[in-house]
Design a protein around this motif. Sequence first.
Motif, short mmCIF file in Angstrom:
data_model
loop_
_atom_site.label_atom_id
_atom_site.label_comp_id
_atom_site.label_asym_id
_atom_site.label_seq_id
_atom_site.Cartn_x
_atom_site.Cartn_y
_atom_site.Cartn_z
N THR C 258 0.93 -1.18 0.03
CA THR C 258 -0.05 0.00 -0.15
C THR C 258 0.83 1.13 0.06
N PHE C 259 1.99 1.13 0.56
CA PHE C 259 2.86 2.31 0.66
C PHE C 259 4.26 2.25 -0.29
N VAL C 260 4.43 1.00 -0.45
CA VAL C 260 5.78 0.89 -1.30
C VAL C 260 5.89 1.19 -2.66
N PHE C 261 4.83 0.94 -3.17
CA PHE C 261 4.81 1.10 -4.79
C PHE C 261 4.70 2.80 -5.20
N PRO C 262 3.54 3.64 -4.28
CA PRO C 262 3.47 4.91 -4.61
C PRO C 262 5.11 5.59 -4.22
N GLY C 263 5.48 5.22 -3.00
CA GLY C 263 6.83 5.64 -2.67
C GLY C 263 7.94 5.52 -3.39
N ALA C 264 7.81 4.36 -4.09
CA ALA C 264 8.99 3.85 -5.21
C ALA C 264 8.57 4.72 -6.28
N ALA C 265 7.73 5.04 -6.86
CA ALA C 265 7.38 5.85 -7.95
C ALA C 265 7.85 7.31 -7.62
N LEU C 266 7.64 7.82 -6.28
CA LEU C 266 8.26 8.82 -5.99
C LEU C 266 9.79 9.01 -6.09
N VAL C 267 10.14 7.95 -5.45
CA VAL C 267 11.74 7.98 -5.50
C VAL C 267 12.43 7.91 -6.89
N ILE C 268 11.83 6.93 -7.88
CA ILE C 268 12.47 7.01 -9.19
C ILE C 268 12.06 8.11 -9.72
N THR C 269 11.01 9.02 -9.80
CA THR C 269 10.75 10.06 -10.47
C THR C 269 12.01 11.25 -10.39
N VAL C 270 11.97 11.36 -8.72
CA VAL C 270 12.97 12.46 -8.10
C VAL C 270 14.29 11.96 -8.67
N PHE C 271 14.63 10.81 -8.48
CA PHE C 271 15.95 10.30 -8.82
C PHE C 271 16.37 10.57 -10.43
N CYS C 272 15.49 10.33 -11.06
CA CYS C 272 15.78 10.75 -12.66
C CYS C 272 15.75 12.12 -12.78
N PHE C 273 14.99 12.96 -12.08
CA PHE C 273 15.06 14.41 -12.29
C PHE C 273 16.43 14.96 -11.84
N ASN C 274 16.69 14.12 -10.56
CA ASN C 274 18.20 14.82 -10.21
C ASN C 274 19.28 14.47 -11.32
N LEU C 275 19.07 13.13 -11.78
CA LEU C 275 20.28 12.55 -12.80
C LEU C 275 20.21 13.67 -13.75
N ILE C 276 19.20 14.00 -14.33
CA ILE C 276 18.96 14.69 -15.48
C ILE C 276 19.52 16.30 -15.03
N GLY C 277 19.07 16.71 -14.07
CA GLY C 277 19.66 18.11 -13.71
C GLY C 277 21.23 17.98 -13.51
N ASP C 278 21.95 17.12 -12.97
CA ASP C 278 23.40 17.02 -12.83
C ASP C 278 23.90 16.95 -14.28
N GLY C 279 23.34 16.08 -15.13
CA GLY C 279 23.82 15.84 -16.30
C GLY C 279 23.87 17.37 -17.41
N LEU C 280 22.77 17.99 -17.07
CA LEU C 280 22.79 19.31 -17.65
C LEU C 280 23.50 20.14 -17.12
N ARG C 281 24.02 20.27 -15.86
CA ARG C 281 24.68 21.14 -15.38
C ARG C 281 26.09 20.77 -15.91
N ASP C 282 26.31 19.56 -16.00
CA ASP C 282 27.93 19.20 -16.49
C ASP C 282 27.96 19.76 -17.93
N MET C 283 26.91 19.67 -18.59
CA MET C 283 26.86 19.92 -20.02
C MET C 283 27.09 21.65 -20.12
N ILE C 284 26.48 22.60 -19.31
CA ILE C 284 26.43 23.82 -19.41
C ILE C 284 28.09 24.22 -18.93
N ASP C 285 28.20 23.75 -17.70
CA ASP C 285 29.38 23.98 -16.85
C ASP C 285 30.41 23.06 -16.89
N PRO C 286 31.50 22.69 -17.88
CA PRO C 286 32.18 21.71 -18.02
C PRO C 286 33.22 21.52 -16.61
N ARG C 287 33.44 22.60 -16.10
CA ARG C 287 34.21 22.48 -14.85
C ARG C 287 33.79 21.45 -13.94
#
Lengths: 340, 320, 290
Positions: C258-287
């Motif tokens: 009852t709580f694991v699946f909605p929680g996991a969806a939350l975690v995966i989404t946030v994780f993906c957003f964070n990874l994309i954000g980090d990737g974009l930052r690396d792209m703009i700021d190669p340092r």
Amino acid sequence: MKIVLSLATRIATAVPSLIGVIVVTFLLARALPGDAAVYYAGSSATPESIAQVRKALGLDKPLWFQFGDYASRLAHGDLGTSLSSGQPVLHDLVARLPASMELTLCALLFAMAIGLPLGIAAATRPGKAIDHICRVIVSVGAAFPTFFVALGLVYVFYFRLGIAPEPLGRLNDTYFTVPPTVTGFYLIDTILAGDLAAFDASLAQLVLPSISLGLFALAPIARIARASMLASLSSDFCRTARAMGLSRTRIVYGYALRNAMLPVVNILGMVFSFLLGANVLVEQVFAWPGIGAYAVNAVITSDYAAVQGFVLMMAILYILLNLAVDLAVAAIDPRVRYDG
Amino acid sequence: MSVPLLQVDGLSVNFRTRSGTVKVLDDVSFSIDKGEILGIVGESGSGKSVLSYALMGLLDDNAQIKADTITFGGIDLNGPASALSAIRGRELSMIFQSPRTALNPIMKVGKQIEDVLRRHGPVSRSNAKAAAIAALARVRIPDPERRYEAYPFELSGGMCQRVMIAMALSCSPSLLIADEPTTGLDVTTQAVVMDLIRDLVRESRMSSILITHDLALAAEYCDRIAVMHAGHMVEIASARTLRSHFAHPYTRGLFAATPTADTELNDLASIPGNLPDLRLDLPPCRFLHRCDRRQADCETAPVPLQAIGTDHSVRCRYPL
Amino acid sequence: MADLTTNLHAQSFWRDARHLATENKLTLMAAVILLLFIVLSLLAPWLIPYDPLAVDSTAALKPPSFAHLFGTDALGRDIFSRVIIATRLDIGMAIGAVFLSFVVGTATGAIAGYFGGWTDAIIGRFMDTIMAFPLFVLAMGIVAALGNSVENIVLATAIINLPFYSRFARSEVNIRRDMTFVEAARMGGNRSFRLLAFHIVPNILPTMMVQGSLNLGWAILNAAGLSFIGLGVRPPTPEWGIMVSEGASYIFSGEWWTFVFPGAALVITVFCFNLIGDGLRDMIDPRSRR
Ligand SMILES: Nc1ncnc2c1ncn2[C@@H]1O[C@H](COP(=O)(O)OP(=O)(O)OP(=O)(O)O)[C@@H](O)[C@H]1O
Ligand SMILES: [Mg+2]
């Protein structure tokens, strides 16, 4: 003398924040949907009684006058009366504050105890296993909502494994006696009362909530510790220390680490913001009798005076913690200390 | 001939980077006698700092160091790092450019000197403090007792460099490497610091390597001068010989680019072209593409460093 | 002049994007997963096996099975259907909040950075005041005051994010205020506001967008946290935070799904957003690339 002076200026910089916080909490209360007088008069109100309440609350006066009134009541420690408990809000909050503080501090301790060594170890062994572990923990830790971690821990350690106590508050008072309040921190009060069994029990109650809360703070601490340690180790002054033949231990801990602590301590302000916010969620899961759980209840029951008091108290606490962070930075960094 | 204090033969340094291997130093050989001041001159990027870091063992982990011999005071330094770490800071010491950042910003300068003293000898706390103050006094810092308590940010750049010198000399090393010690200081302070270094080196009969991109400065303060270009040592001679009989086209260019008392500023010629990209495959002569005397065989035939006089060697097939 | 710089930007953008796609497989993977999630939720009405609101008391609290991939909740609703459909609301709230703070923050920050003086002081003081609160606590206060609705959750999340954008835009504009291309435009007779809006702000947009993408995961956590404590989203609306909180009561009887699946969806989404954000930052700021 110089130090005292710069200390005073530092404290003075907190004053505008304090004023801003008071104004915002005042405005929040005025922004209530609908007519506050109707709300406070209750359901069986007549137009006359509403007018009466309006007068009594000063809502017929101009806004600036109301603000003056609010500020002067604050100065007397009057945060209004809670609808649900019938007690003065300040009394409620002060009674519950130690529970929240104990939890927050334990969580911070946990986050520092794991995050700092992790970040440092990762920076001193770049590319090695510990570095990768650190990176994984940092990015995964930032993605887990506190409340989900809390529930997961309860499920595994209480329900499945049965090694954690029931997640219901600070101490199970059917088996243990609540210690007489001295500091309000059960870990300290139980020891002062000489009740070691109660100490163990309250420690056991603290473990899971502290970890849930601390995991959220661990990610930024480890991330900054790693980054600043890396920067420090490749800095000119560490190169000098190596050229002078100092031992690796001395360079890493005596030179690099002390300098790397500055960004870490600076980030603590942000970490406290996280902790005080996430505290509300963790208290909710563990039925922790702190001000967070109190505030959630107040929000749900539209107990506005209590919500306002809670927001104000948290903000003031946060300002004080930031002040403490500033002082800690000044203690480490002579450049800040003498910068009067 | 006596045994030199430092003897380096065939030293090469490569850096492995993401964009390929950077061949920064190639076949560098030189020696320093006791009590001698050797100047190393070259434009920015020619590998002067890398050379000194290689000698001190301060290079990053991505560096590959190869050499035929490196001996220092009878000790073989060409091998495991333990031999070097035993003498670093005591027998072999170094000062850097930008002295403000080279000192630990949150530690009293006196304590930093004390750290070095205590590392290299059994010194008690009170003795260490006295010795640190004496070291500060030796580099002619006025009021050393008070300066002992100062943090780097409270001192001027020149003062910080003196502290650096005091620290480097605190254990009386036999070789001091100074990497552009006056960069970033104003002109009068530059002269004061250089005089100080020379006087102290002479006084205690140390040897010194003085790295600079200012040929005039090297000519004034050094006994011998080595000229570096793109990781090659292209010419070594005594300061006097070099001034009158320079043999490498690059050295000529450097002299032409150096203002002296009787040249006008707009007479100064700059050396055409840039340093080659050290990641590419390089011809035996790395100066080739900037040289107006090059011949067809410069591209292919090896160019060793060869003696053309007593104490004068040059790395060029067609020297001046 | 400005054209030239944008053009250069665009070129290096595509080169960097290619670099990212080949070098940083993790970012690419995160983007693919996230896209899948979003497409799935948009097509949800045709895909999901059950009506997310349909109550079925005979099927209450069933563990995961082929009939109900993620099991059912106390009212017999299909958790899989609810988790999928909730994606829209959760990501929607976060994007709404980030968009709001992006627009308002960029505008106020750019104005503060360009004009300086009193404007700067007033905007700066305002942002400082927001920062003086623990941010989640301020969001609670705002929702409590403005009323318990989804719109107000979005608004509160936007307000607490505002200072980051504003300060960032301010410093970026400050750097560029006296650069040559701005000088050139100024010589060309551009008025201040025109200059700011058409020459400086477009220049800082790429870095600002990276800030935004880094912020999305955090905005989701924030909105979900607010609904976890009962603010904003009302039952029976499917939303991950509220689903976790509804599921929490069944922990003690072991109905973990009852709580694991909605929680996991939350975690995966946030994780993906964070990874994309980090990737974009690396792209703009190669340092920051390591
Ligand atoms: N860690 C490293 N990785 C890759 N390349 C490096 C590294 N360190 C130095 N280099 C390269 O080595 C070359 C020589 O650098 P070095 O710092 O020795 O020059 P320099 O002669 O001291 O110049 P300057 O007068 O500017 O100090 C440069 O091209 C530089 O890019
Ligand atoms: Mg150099």
